[in-house]
Design a protein around this motif. Structure first.
Motif, PDB file in Angstrom:
ATOM      1  N   THR A   7      84.979 -58.890 -39.949  1.00 18.10           N
ATOM      2  CA  THR A   7      83.546 -59.151 -39.888  1.00 18.10           C
ATOM      3  C   THR A   7      83.167 -60.291 -40.825  1.00 18.10           C
ATOM      4  O   THR A   7      82.353 -61.157 -40.485  1.00 18.10           O
ATOM      5  N   GLU A   8      83.770 -60.311 -41.987  1.00 10.05           N
ATOM      6  CA  GLU A   8      83.483 -61.371 -42.952  1.00 10.05           C
ATOM      7  C   GLU A   8      83.879 -62.740 -42.398  1.00 10.05           C
ATOM      8  O   GLU A   8      83.166 -63.732 -42.586  1.00 10.05           O
ATOM      9  N   ASP A   9      85.025 -62.790 -41.717  1.00  7.68           N
ATOM     10  CA  ASP A   9      85.474 -64.043 -41.101  1.00  7.68           C
ATOM     11  C   ASP A   9      84.506 -64.494 -40.016  1.00  7.68           C
ATOM     12  O   ASP A   9      84.214 -65.688 -39.876  1.00  7.68           O
ATOM     13  N   MET A  10      84.009 -63.535 -39.231  1.00  5.73           N
ATOM     14  CA  MET A  10      83.062 -63.866 -38.165  1.00  5.73           C
ATOM     15  C   MET A  10      81.794 -64.490 -38.743  1.00  5.73           C
ATOM     16  O   MET A  10      81.291 -65.496 -38.231  1.00  5.73           O
ATOM     17  N   ILE A  11      81.284 -63.888 -39.804  1.00  6.40           N
ATOM     18  CA  ILE A  11      80.074 -64.412 -40.437  1.00  6.40           C
ATOM     19  C   ILE A  11      80.322 -65.813 -40.997  1.00  6.40           C
ATOM     20  O   ILE A  11      79.521 -66.731 -40.798  1.00  6.40           O
ATOM     21  N   LEU A  12      81.453 -65.980 -41.676  1.00  8.00           N
ATOM     22  CA  LEU A  12      81.790 -67.278 -42.265  1.00  8.00           C
ATOM     23  C   LEU A  12      81.903 -68.359 -41.190  1.00  8.00           C
ATOM     24  O   LEU A  12      81.363 -69.466 -41.347  1.00  8.00           O
ATOM     25  N   GLN A  13      82.588 -68.036 -40.081  1.00 10.52           N
ATOM     26  CA  GLN A  13      82.759 -69.032 -39.029  1.00 10.52           C
ATOM     27  C   GLN A  13      81.438 -69.340 -38.341  1.00 10.52           C
ATOM     28  O   GLN A  13      81.165 -70.497 -37.989  1.00 10.52           O
ATOM     29  N   GLY A  14      80.616 -68.339 -38.145  1.00 10.47           N
ATOM     30  CA  GLY A  14      79.305 -68.579 -37.554  1.00 10.47           C
ATOM     31  C   GLY A  14      78.458 -69.492 -38.411  1.00 10.47           C
ATOM     32  O   GLY A  14      77.816 -70.426 -37.919  1.00 10.47           O
ATOM     33  N   MET A  15      78.447 -69.257 -39.713  1.00  9.89           N
ATOM     34  CA  MET A  15      77.677 -70.097 -40.624  1.00  9.89           C
ATOM     35  C   MET A  15      78.239 -71.518 -40.662  1.00  9.89           C
ATOM     36  O   MET A  15      77.494 -72.490 -40.748  1.00  9.89           O
ATOM     37  N   GLU A  16      79.562 -71.627 -40.579  1.00  7.09           N
ATOM     38  CA  GLU A  16      80.191 -72.953 -40.569  1.00  7.09           C
ATOM     39  C   GLU A  16      79.780 -73.727 -39.318  1.00  7.09           C
ATOM     40  O   GLU A  16      79.517 -74.935 -39.374  1.00  7.09           O
ATOM     41  N   LEU A  17      79.699 -73.043 -38.189  1.00  2.53           N
ATOM     42  CA  LEU A  17      79.271 -73.701 -36.951  1.00  2.53           C
ATOM     43  C   LEU A  17      77.808 -74.128 -37.035  1.00  2.53           C
ATOM     44  O   LEU A  17      77.427 -75.150 -36.466  1.00  2.53           O
ATOM     45  N   CYS A  18      76.999 -73.371 -37.742  1.00  3.14           N
ATOM     46  CA  CYS A  18      75.612 -73.794 -37.964  1.00  3.14           C
ATOM     47  C   CYS A  18      75.578 -75.110 -38.735  1.00  3.14           C
ATOM     48  O   CYS A  18      74.651 -75.914 -38.583  1.00  3.14           O
ATOM     49  N   GLY A  19      76.607 -75.344 -39.539  1.00  3.45           N
ATOM     50  CA  GLY A  19      76.689 -76.589 -40.289  1.00  3.45           C
ATOM     51  C   GLY A  19      76.834 -77.814 -39.413  1.00  3.45           C
ATOM     52  O   GLY A  19      76.572 -78.940 -39.851  1.00  3.45           O
ATOM     53  N   PHE A  20      77.230 -77.613 -38.151  1.00  4.16           N
ATOM     54  CA  PHE A  20      77.321 -78.725 -37.198  1.00  4.16           C
ATOM     55  C   PHE A  20      76.001 -78.939 -36.454  1.00  4.16           C
ATOM     56  O   PHE A  20      75.931 -79.786 -35.574  1.00  4.16           O
ATOM     57  N   GLY A  21      74.985 -78.143 -36.804  1.00  6.19           N
ATOM     58  CA  GLY A  21      73.666 -78.392 -36.245  1.00  6.19           C
ATOM     59  C   GLY A  21      73.065 -77.295 -35.414  1.00  6.19           C
ATOM     60  O   GLY A  21      71.867 -77.330 -35.117  1.00  6.19           O
ATOM     61  N   ALA A  22      73.860 -76.310 -34.996  1.00  7.42           N
ATOM     62  CA  ALA A  22      73.296 -75.201 -34.225  1.00  7.42           C
ATOM     63  C   ALA A  22      72.313 -74.416 -35.085  1.00  7.42           C
ATOM     64  O   ALA A  22      72.593 -74.130 -36.250  1.00  7.42           O
ATOM     65  N   GLN A  23      71.165 -74.058 -34.507  1.00  8.59           N
ATOM     66  CA  GLN A  23      70.188 -73.295 -35.281  1.00  8.59           C
ATOM     67  C   GLN A  23      70.702 -71.896 -35.604  1.00  8.59           C
ATOM     68  O   GLN A  23      70.413 -71.346 -36.670  1.00  8.59           O
ATOM     69  N   SER A  24      71.463 -71.319 -34.680  1.00 11.29           N
ATOM     70  CA  SER A  24      72.031 -69.998 -34.892  1.00 11.29           C
ATOM     71  C   SER A  24      73.285 -69.863 -34.045  1.00 11.29           C
ATOM     72  O   SER A  24      73.500 -70.631 -33.097  1.00 11.29           O
ATOM     73  N   VAL A  25      74.114 -68.880 -34.393  1.00 13.59           N
ATOM     74  CA  VAL A  25      75.362 -68.639 -33.673  1.00 13.59           C
ATOM     75  C   VAL A  25      75.519 -67.148 -33.457  1.00 13.59           C
ATOM     76  O   VAL A  25      75.405 -66.361 -34.413  1.00 13.59           O
ATOM     77  N   LEU A  26      75.756 -66.752 -32.209  1.00 11.51           N
ATOM     78  CA  LEU A  26      76.067 -65.359 -31.900  1.00 11.51           C
ATOM     79  C   LEU A  26      77.580 -65.247 -31.767  1.00 11.51           C
ATOM     80  O   LEU A  26      78.164 -65.669 -30.769  1.00 11.51           O
ATOM     81  N   MET A  27      78.223 -64.712 -32.791  1.00  9.63           N
ATOM     82  CA  MET A  27      79.670 -64.512 -32.783  1.00  9.63           C
ATOM     83  C   MET A  27      79.972 -63.231 -32.015  1.00  9.63           C
ATOM     84  O   MET A  27      79.610 -62.134 -32.441  1.00  9.63           O
ATOM     85  N   LYS A  28      80.645 -63.382 -30.871  1.00  8.72           N
ATOM     86  CA  LYS A  28      80.917 -62.246 -29.999  1.00  8.72           C
ATOM     87  C   LYS A  28      82.272 -61.626 -30.330  1.00  8.72           C
ATOM     88  O   LYS A  28      83.276 -62.328 -30.375  1.00  8.72           O
ATOM     89  N   GLY A  29      82.288 -60.327 -30.518  1.00  7.29           N
ATOM     90  CA  GLY A  29      83.501 -59.649 -30.965  1.00  7.29           C
ATOM     91  C   GLY A  29      84.346 -59.029 -29.886  1.00  7.29           C
ATOM     92  O   GLY A  29      85.187 -58.168 -30.178  1.00  7.29           O
ATOM     93  N   GLY A  30      84.161 -59.456 -28.647  1.00  8.43           N
ATOM     94  CA  GLY A  30      84.911 -58.847 -27.551  1.00  8.43           C
ATOM     95  C   GLY A  30      86.411 -59.022 -27.649  1.00  8.43           C
ATOM     96  O   GLY A  30      87.171 -58.207 -27.119  1.00  8.43           O
ATOM     97  N   HIS A  31      86.876 -60.082 -28.331  1.00  6.65           N
ATOM     98  CA  HIS A  31      88.310 -60.327 -28.465  1.00  6.65           C
ATOM     99  C   HIS A  31      88.903 -59.683 -29.714  1.00  6.65           C
ATOM    100  O   HIS A  31      90.097 -59.839 -29.981  1.00  6.65           O
ATOM    101  N   SER A  32      88.089 -58.982 -30.474  1.00  4.96           N
ATOM    102  CA  SER A  32      88.606 -58.309 -31.668  1.00  4.96           C
ATOM    103  C   SER A  32      89.259 -56.992 -31.265  1.00  4.96           C
ATOM    104  O   SER A  32      89.226 -56.588 -30.102  1.00  4.96           O
ATOM    105  N   SER A  33      89.858 -56.317 -32.229  1.00  4.58           N
ATOM    106  CA  SER A  33      90.487 -55.029 -31.964  1.00  4.58           C
ATOM    107  C   SER A  33      89.568 -53.903 -32.429  1.00  4.58           C
ATOM    108  O   SER A  33      88.543 -54.136 -33.058  1.00  4.58           O
ATOM    109  N   GLY A  34      89.952 -52.697 -32.118  1.00  6.06           N
ATOM    110  CA  GLY A  34      89.158 -51.549 -32.543  1.00  6.06           C
ATOM    111  C   GLY A  34      88.344 -50.951 -31.409  1.00  6.06           C
ATOM    112  O   GLY A  34      88.228 -51.528 -30.329  1.00  6.06           O
TER     113      GLY A  34
END
Length: 267
Positions: free
Chosen positions: A153-180
């Motif tokens: 989850t921490e990685d997802m948040i970090l990557q989403g915030m990093e993608l916002c750094g390229f200009g996206a106002q927000s990022v919905l990180m979808k967890g369908g490819h995760s395990s659990g």
């Protein structure tokens, strides 16, 4: 007056993803869907056998025709196979000042590639700054960043915030490819987490078009004037119902589609 959303994406001859899924999702949620076809694919539930990109001038002409006449309230962007098409779409929507949902479609459910390698950076640099919300799955987010796929989850948040750094106002990180046993989606902006949704992971192979469906459902909510968090929550609830009913459709022999109209006609 009907709310109108525009989808700019590729066509899926099998009807489960792309333009076809987008229009079904928009219709199911009470929004009039217009469309701009960027590519024609020959595919079914098992394989993609051909991809034909639409000429750039024809893509631009489609966008111009729709925006000149229809009161479009939101745009969803999906499959853009080449750098040239990405530039064309970015130029064509300059006149549009409403919300844009960008789904960075890269690989079909069958595993076949839908975005050229050289187009990834172009997508990141040219269209992310226009996105109200970017909706990548974990492999797509990692490919956009050149990182490893998020493993927590921490990685997802970090990557989403990093993608916002390229200009996206927000990022919905979808967890369908995760395990659990739980599928976890996280909506973030540059400052951190905005909202989260969770759902039990369903044991089904019939998930063709889930990304297209979710992004289009978000665009439908935004076209209706919903705040982003409400549009995402509505889209999540709708998609979970469509996945739950997917096995009842029995479409094709591979990864079948979700049931877009489960609220209208039960399979």
């Amino acid at each position: 007056m009907a709310a109108i959303a525009l989808t700019i994406a590729g066509s899926d001859s099998g009807g489960g993803a792309g333009i076809q899924a987008d229009l079904k999702a928009m219709s199911a949620l009470g929004v009039y869907g217009a469309s701009v076809v960027t590519a024609v694919t020959a595919q079914n539930t098992q394989v993609v056998t051909a991809v034909h990109s639409i000429p750039q001038d024809v893509v631009a002409a489609q966008v111009a025709a729709v925006l000149a006449d229809l009161d479009v309230r939101a745009i969803k962007i999906g499959m853009l196979a080449t750098p040239e098409i990405i530039h064309t779409v970015a130029d064509a929507i300059v006149v549009f000042d409403g919300p844009v949902v960008l789904d960075p479609v890269m690989v079909a459910k069958s595993g076949d590639p839908l975005l050229a390698d050289q187009a990834v950076q172009t997508l990141r640099d040219i269209l992310l700054p226009r996105a109200t919300v970017l909706t990548p799955n974990l492999p797509e987010a990692a490919r956009l960043l050149g990182w490893q796929s998020a493993g927590s989850t921490e990685d997802m948040i970090l990557q989403g915030m990093e993608l916002c750094g390229f200009g996206a106002q927000s990022v919905l990180m979808k967890g369908g490819h995760s395990s659990g046993e739980t599928c976890h989606d996280i909506l973030v902006d540059a400052s951190g987490v905005i909202a989260e949704t969770k759902a039990p992971r369903r044991n089904t192979k019939n998930t063709h078009g889930t990304g297209c469906t979710l992004s289009s459902a978000i665009a439908a909510g935004l076209a209706k004037g919903l705040p982003l968090t409400e549009a995402v929550a509505q889209a999540h609830e709708y998609l979970q119902g469509a996945i739950a009913q997917a096995d009842n459709l029995e479409i094709g022999q591979g990864h079948g589609p979700v049931h877009h109209f489960y609220r209208v006609w039960p399979a």
